[in-house]
Design an enzyme around this catalytic site. Structure first.
Site, PDB file in Angstrom:
ATOM      1  N   GLU A  91       0.429 -11.819  -3.425  1.00  0.00           N
ATOM      2  CA  GLU A  91       1.302 -12.035  -3.011  1.00  0.00           C
ATOM      3  C   GLU A  91       1.813 -11.920  -1.641  1.00  0.00           C
ATOM      4  O   GLU A  91      -0.006 -13.068  -1.011  1.00  0.00           O
ATOM      5  CB  GLU A  91       1.900 -10.463  -2.845  1.00  0.00           C
ATOM      6  CG  GLU A  91       1.198  -9.594  -2.270  1.00  0.00           C
ATOM      7  CD  GLU A  91       1.331  -8.098  -2.627  1.00  0.00           C
ATOM      8  OE1 GLU A  91       1.566  -7.978  -3.991  1.00  0.00           O
ATOM      9  OE2 GLU A  91       0.837  -6.818  -2.145  1.00  0.00           O
TER      10      GLU A  91
ATOM     11  N   HIS B 221       4.521  -3.506  -1.115  1.00  0.00           N
ATOM     12  CA  HIS B 221       2.978  -2.870  -0.437  1.00  0.00           C
ATOM     13  C   HIS B 221       3.100  -2.932   0.938  1.00  0.00           C
ATOM     14  O   HIS B 221       3.622  -3.385   1.928  1.00  0.00           O
ATOM     15  CB  HIS B 221       2.183  -4.247  -1.118  1.00  0.00           C
ATOM     16  CG  HIS B 221       2.036  -3.743  -2.841  1.00  0.00           C
ATOM     17  ND1 HIS B 221       1.647  -5.109  -3.253  1.00  0.00           N
ATOM     18  CD2 HIS B 221       2.055  -2.629  -3.585  1.00  0.00           C
ATOM     19  CE1 HIS B 221       1.373  -4.145  -4.636  1.00  0.00           C
ATOM     20  NE2 HIS B 221       1.607  -3.852  -5.050  1.00  0.00           N
TER      21      HIS B 221
END
Lengths: 306, 370
Positions: free
Chosen positions: A220, A259
């Site tokens: 990511e 996150h």
């Protein structure tokens, strides 16, 4: 460095071959007890739990100890999984590593960077592998599950999956399973800026595994772990097929996307930078999770990493 | 949490890192009082969490009260790269001889703190030349290391002594406040060879905030983001009109990407998290209902630990309470997905087998409704 497969499975002939003992820290909490039950149901050999103040009791048939020293002393376990809240993570992890744990799976989210760095240092000194924090854990389908992942997406096979995201690890594995690509191991490195086992290290712990025909790397935005991995694949001439996926192409800059580690500063951490480095390493990047098995099939069809 | 310049400088001052004399205001009345106390000339600096303020005209010199009356409101209205001015700092001008760059940051790939310093500061870090880089473990910088860095930058005598002092203090702030970044750019050498921090940027580790009540006063989150945090999910507001909801940061990001690829415009990123219950999902829907721009909701769930029925129940409750009046496009996979589909049959939630189909339908429908 400690050998991951040796820790998780052992060698044929070992009396605990495929039955490696595991300790659960924070076993009496809501989360800890639920997942202990789930892991036991999967066949994971959970031999002890630790919750201060509850030593001597049992939960799910598993004996509880006051501290890690006692639990390790009584069971000889080398693997532990931590479920305590983030603010107690540091002391729980220090206790585990000091007691001789060699594979520590750190589930908690929101662990401060300073605490994670402290554990990284200690793990290096102790020659231990830390998975996480903020990880779904590690699973070898059909053999051992140390984590919070559901069992259903996974099936035994020969593809290794390394992921920075939990649900995407399930989603991508589910897609692989549907396409008849089982998994030899699925390794969640965690969504934080500091990983106990960063992408490259996770890659190196699995690259020489016996049952690995190909590797899927689920990444990511944020940081430069994918860029470094791409360079590492080139430098070490890794010749098995590698396929990648990167989430967050549409994410705005300087915003944390769920996150702690998923944040772009300038071009640092951007998806474009990762995709272009992967291209140099001959690693195709899927546009969506469902595309991963197709790219993998294409790569495997050609045989080696060509 | 990213601190604004005046907040970072307030921390610097607490550690006796020299900063120019300055005053911060949020309206022109207070600004006039500040101007009178400070005395012309000074610099008017927009306080916003973004770089490149100088080029954008968000930092301007001010020589007299006529100029002040024009420039203060102008700078208050500035928007740079989408960031609005949140306060205004009036600051005494400095007599600059040379501009240096200095920062201490969390180096993710090396897993340690790292110093970057340069004798050629005053530009954005990407353009800073001749960078001197030193890894410093958990962020502590001893005087020997600080002196080595200073000498490598060509500093000597008074400037070197001051630099060593400032670098060590910056290190102390970084460690004690648990910063991921502490940057002084430019760190100016004045005509008399003294050093002063002309700008300041700090990013504090959000996960360490429970140990830093003293920094709470700097926290500025939107009401929606704060409510989201309390309920344990992550929310990032975006500019579009389709709210994107799912479980797991990676999965929601992935959905955002696919929606954008197909011409859809996300209104928000909402990750209900791994511990979602019917109540938290209901709270998430409540927050979305407060965003007027939302014309449709796209749901992507991989039911594992969080069962899809938990989410379906929240949707039904939301319909019963007339909380949602926009169409919902959902893909639910994994635990109890079939049961969820059954539960939501006949409701305004359209269920799809794949996320690709859900996205196509959402984009077509929302565009049609304008």
């Amino acid at each position: 460095m400690a050998d991951l497969f040796d820790l998780l499975i052992g060698k044929e002939g070992d009396k605990d071959y495929k039955k490696k003992p595991v300790i659960v820290q924070g076993i009496t909490g809501k989360f800890g007890s639920f997942h202990t039950q789930q892991m036991l149901a999967y066949g994971t050999n959970i031999v002890a739990g630790v919750t201060p103040g509850k030593g001597g009791q049992k939960i799910e048939g598993v004996p509880i100890y006051e501290n890690m020293k006692d639990a390790v002393g009584a069971t000889g376990a080398k693997i532990s999984i931590i479920f305590v809240p983030a603010r107690y993570f540091l002391s729980a992890a220090v206790e585990a590593l000091d007691a001789g744990i060699k594979l520590l799976v750190a589930i908690p989210e929101h662990v401060p960077v300073k605490d994670a760095l402290t554990i990284v240092d200690l793990a290096k000194k102790n020659d231990a592998i830390v998975v996480g924090p903020n990880t779904p854990g590690v699973i070898i389908p059909g053999i051992i599950k140390i984590g919070i992942m559901p069992a259903s997406p996974f099936k035994p096979g020969n593809i290794a999956v390394i992921s920075r995201s939990g649900t995407l690890m399930y989603e991508v594995s589910h897609n692989l399973t549907l396409a008849n690509f089982g998994q030899s191991i699925c390794f969640g490195i965690g969504g934080d800026p500091i990983n106990g086992a960063p992408l490259i290290q996770a890659f190196d712990t699995i690259r020489d595994g016996a049952n690995i025909d190909g590797v899927v790397v689920v990444g990511e935005i944020g940081g430069d772990a994918e860029e470094m991995l791409a360079q590492h694949i080139i430098d070490t001439k890794f010749d098995k097929p590698v396929v990648a996926y990167i989430a967050g192409r549409a994410a705005p800059k300087e915003k944390r996307m769920g996150h702690a580690g998923a944040i772009i500063y300038g071009t640092y951490g951007s998806a474009e930078s990762k995709v272009s480095m992967y291209a140099k390493a001959n690693v195709p990047v899927a546009k969506r999770p469902a595309e991963v098995p197709m790219l993998l099939a294409g790569k495997l069809g050609k045989g080696r990493n060509k | 949490m990213r601190l604004l310049e005046y907040q970072a400088k307030e921390l610097f001052a607490g550690y006796t890192i020299p900063t120019p004399q300055g005053l911060t205001s949020k309206d022109i009345e207070q600004g006039r009082k500040d101007a009178a106390r400070l005395g012309f000339p000074f610099v008017i600096k927009a306080q916003m969490a973004v770089g490149g303020r100088g080029k954008a005209g968000a930092i301007q010199k001010c020589h007299n009260s006529d100029e002040f009356e024009l420039k203060y409101p102008e700078i208050m209205q500035k928007v740079v790269k989408g960031e609005k001015t949140r306060a205004i700092l009036l600051e005494k001008m400095a007599d600059i001889k040379k501009e240096l760059y200095l920062s201490l940051f969390l180096n993710r790939s090396k897993r340690c703190y790292t110093i970057i310093a340069s004798a050629e500061g005053g530009v954005e870090i990407e353009s800073v030349k001749n960078q001197i880089i030193r890894e410093v473990g958990l962020g502590n910088v001893d005087s020997r290391t600080a002196e080595e860095v200073g000498k490598e930058m060509g500093l000597k005598d008074k400037a070197l002594t001051q630099f060593v002092d400032i670098l060590q203090k910056l290190s102390k702030i970084t460690v004690e406040k648990e910063a991921e970044l502490a940057e002084i750019n430019p760190l100016a050498i004045l005509k008399d060879d003294s050093l002063v921090a002309l700008d300041g940027k700090m990013i504090i580790d959000d996960n360490a905030m429970f140990r830093h009540d003293e920094l709470r006063k700097f926290q500025e989150v939107s009401e929606l983001e704060e409510r989201a945090e309390k309920s344990g999910f992550s929310l990032v507001e975006l500019d579009g009109n389709i709210a994107v909801v799912g479980n797991g940061a990676g999965l929601v990001m992935s959905t955002l990407d696919m929606l954008s690829d197909n011409g859809g415009k996300p209104a928000c990123f909402l990750d209900v998290g791994g511990g979602a219950t019917t109540d938290t999902v209901y709270e998430a829907l409540t927050l979305i209902s407060k965003m007027k721009k939302v014309k449709g909701i796209l749901v992507n769930l991989y039911g594992g630990i969080v069962k899809t029925t938990t989410v379906a129940t929240a949707f039904i409750k939301a319909y019963d309470n007339k909380l949602i009046d926009v169409p919902v496009f959902a893909r639910m996979s994994g635990a109890e997905a079939d049961k969820s589909k059954e539960m939501l049959k006949g409701s305004r939630t359209k269920m799809f087998d794949t996320i690709e189909e859900a996205i196509n339908a959402a984009v077509i429908e929302v565009n049609k409704n304008g």
